[in-house]
Enzyme design. Structure first.
Site, PDB file in Angstrom:
ATOM      1  N   PHE A  79      20.308 -59.529  22.978  1.00  9.74           N
ATOM      2  CA  PHE A  79      21.165 -57.975  22.774  1.00  9.74           C
ATOM      3  C   PHE A  79      22.381 -58.218  21.798  1.00  9.74           C
ATOM      4  CE2 PHE A  79      24.479 -55.170  23.385  1.00  9.74           C
ATOM      5  CZ  PHE A  79      23.769 -54.016  23.434  1.00  9.74           C
ATOM      6  N   ASP A  83      25.774 -65.366  17.704  1.00 10.73           N
ATOM      7  CA  ASP A  83      26.718 -64.388  18.246  1.00 10.73           C
ATOM      8  C   ASP A  83      27.363 -64.601  19.420  1.00 10.73           C
ATOM      9  OD1 ASP A  83      27.425 -61.987  19.434  1.00 10.73           O
ATOM     10  OD2 ASP A  83      25.305 -60.731  19.113  1.00 10.73           O
ATOM     11  N   LYS A 137      34.774 -58.260  21.823  1.00 15.92           N
ATOM     12  CA  LYS A 137      34.895 -58.024  23.186  1.00 15.92           C
ATOM     13  C   LYS A 137      36.245 -58.734  23.612  1.00 15.92           C
ATOM     14  CE  LYS A 137      30.438 -57.439  25.096  1.00 15.92           C
ATOM     15  NZ  LYS A 137      30.475 -56.172  25.377  1.00 15.92           N
TER      16      LYS A 137
END
Length: 431
Positions: free
Chosen positions: A171, A256, A285
């Protein structure tokens, strides 16, 4: 026409006005009333919200009906220091009162200082650079463009490197380039055709990785721990094998760390002990401690020069408030020894989960944890957890994900562990 109020008088007026009254002038609304209004005013892309949250402090939040919850999801690994952290709040307020937005025709001291800080924390080699965005998916979009430039001809047209490799279960975001890297068919299918050239290979299979990488590959994108797939870490040695294979073929290795970075695993980067130097890393985040910000870090002069002036941009990226929020977050993590807390509390939580009847497997590192159940009751566990005062997430029918604030205490963890057996029983009874 009356002039808009500015200065101290306007500020003092706002301070005396309840936020709910500012929003609608109707005073207090119940959670059910807010959700009715939500359904008539917001797009339904998120489904029906589970609760209407109105206030937070540390690892606790309260809903519109006054119920308290222990937040074990942290806005999906975003609220690194919990809610309403006083230092981060004060820095954001001070910066916004000084200089809020300037566009990228200009820069600011906070933007430069944050870039320098991130390069120092990641031990980036000379020639490394930073691009600031507003979210994780935007950081990945920048990385996708970086990959497209690898092997491009001098006139700017795409060269022979047209393939990008990602993993099954990956993802990387929801915008079109990031979505092309994301593996879940339910996310991809409504928006095809997606940007081409992306190939998904089996997760954790070194032989499949080595077989897929050749001179046509521009980049390999990897999450060190796949959060949306149920907190699934890459097997030992996989990152080294990926680095060796990409180096040999001239491809980029892009990590990532949107979910795993900024202390989530007890280290600044989940991959910092892997013994490799990637070509690029994406962050977001937890970086802003709750304020939206993302970043692409390019390692080394050659990679950092792939994107030239005018080839990418963003209006809000790297604005003074976002970069000030990130600087404050990083400072608090360092000065308050938060990484040590993540290691200690994470170990305590994983050990406690493994001892709970009905839990079949516990995975993860630091305070990014997934645990599997002996029945497909994870969505019901989320509901039962809310009723019991705990916020958790179910990325799969048997899996619960925890990504709490990094300041979670052992005492708070203990309350969840003590309540979990009853939550599991309630979930099973509801099936």
């Amino acid at each position: 026409m009356n002039a808009v109020k500015t200065g101290s008088h306007a500020a003092s007026t706002l301070e005396k006005t309840p936020v709910g009254d500012l929003v609608d002038g109707k005073g207090h609304s119940s959670g059910a009333e807010w959700l009715t209004r939500y359904s008539t005013s917001l797009m339904g892309v998120f489904g029906t919200p589970q609760r209407v949250l109105v206030r937070g402090a540390g690892c606790l939040v309260w809903d519109a009906d006054g119920k308290e919850y222990l937040d074990l999801l942290g806005g999906i690994a975003v609220n690194a220091l919990g809610h309403a952290h006083p230092f981060v709040t004060s820095v954001i307020s001070s910066q916004l009162a000084t200089l809020g937005h300037v566009s990228n025709f200009f820069t600011s001291p906070t933007q430069i200082a944050l870039a320098e800080k991130l390069l120092a924390l990641t031990h980036a080699p000379p020639g490394s650079k930073v691009f600031f965005a507003n979210s994780g998916t935007e950081a990945v979009e920048a990385a996708f463009k970086l990959a497209r430039r690898n092997g491009a001809s001098p006139d700017g047209t795409t060269g022979k490197r047209t393939k990008i490799i990602a993993l099954e279960g990956a993802f990387h975001g929801r915008t079109m380039g990031a979505l092309a890297l994301t593996a879940k068919e339910a996310y991809r299918a409504p928006f095809e055709p997606l940007p081409g050239g992306v190939v998904h290979i089996p997760f954790g299979d070194v032989a499949a990785l080595e077989a897929a990488i050749d001179e046509t590959v521009a980049a390999v994108f990897l999450e060190p721990i796949q959060g949306e797939a149920g907190v699934r870490p890459l097997p030992p040695g996989y990152l080294k094998a990926a680095r060796e294979a990409t180096t040999k073929a001239g491809a980029l290795l892009i990590l990532d760390e949107v979910q795993t970075g900024i202390g989530r695993t007890g280290k600044w980067l989940a991959t910092e002990d892997a013994g490799i130097v990637p070509d690029a890393i994406t962050l977001a985040k937890g970086l802003g401690g709750g304020f939206p910000i993302g970043a692409l870090l390019t390692f080394g002069e050659q990679t950092s020069s792939l994107l030239a002036a005018g080839q990418h941009g963003t209006t809000f990226g790297g604005n003074p408030v976002a970069t000030a929020a990130a600087l404050a977050t990083l400072h608090a993590i360092e000065s308050q020894r938060v990484l040590e807390n993540v290691a200690v509390v994470g170990d305590y939580l994983r050990t406690g989960l493994a001892a709970v009847d009905g839990v079949t497997e516990v995975r993860g590192e630091g305070l990014l944890i997934g645990f599997d159940l002996d029945a497909e009751v994870a969505p019901a566990v989320v509901t039962a957890g809310l009723d019991a005062g705990f916020i958790v997430n179910s990325p799969g029918p048997r899996t619960i994900r925890l990504a709490p604030p990094l300041v979670l205490t052992k005492d708070q963890t203990g309350t969840f562990l003590a309540a979990l057996p009853a939550i599991l029983r309630t979930a099973k009874d509801a099936q």
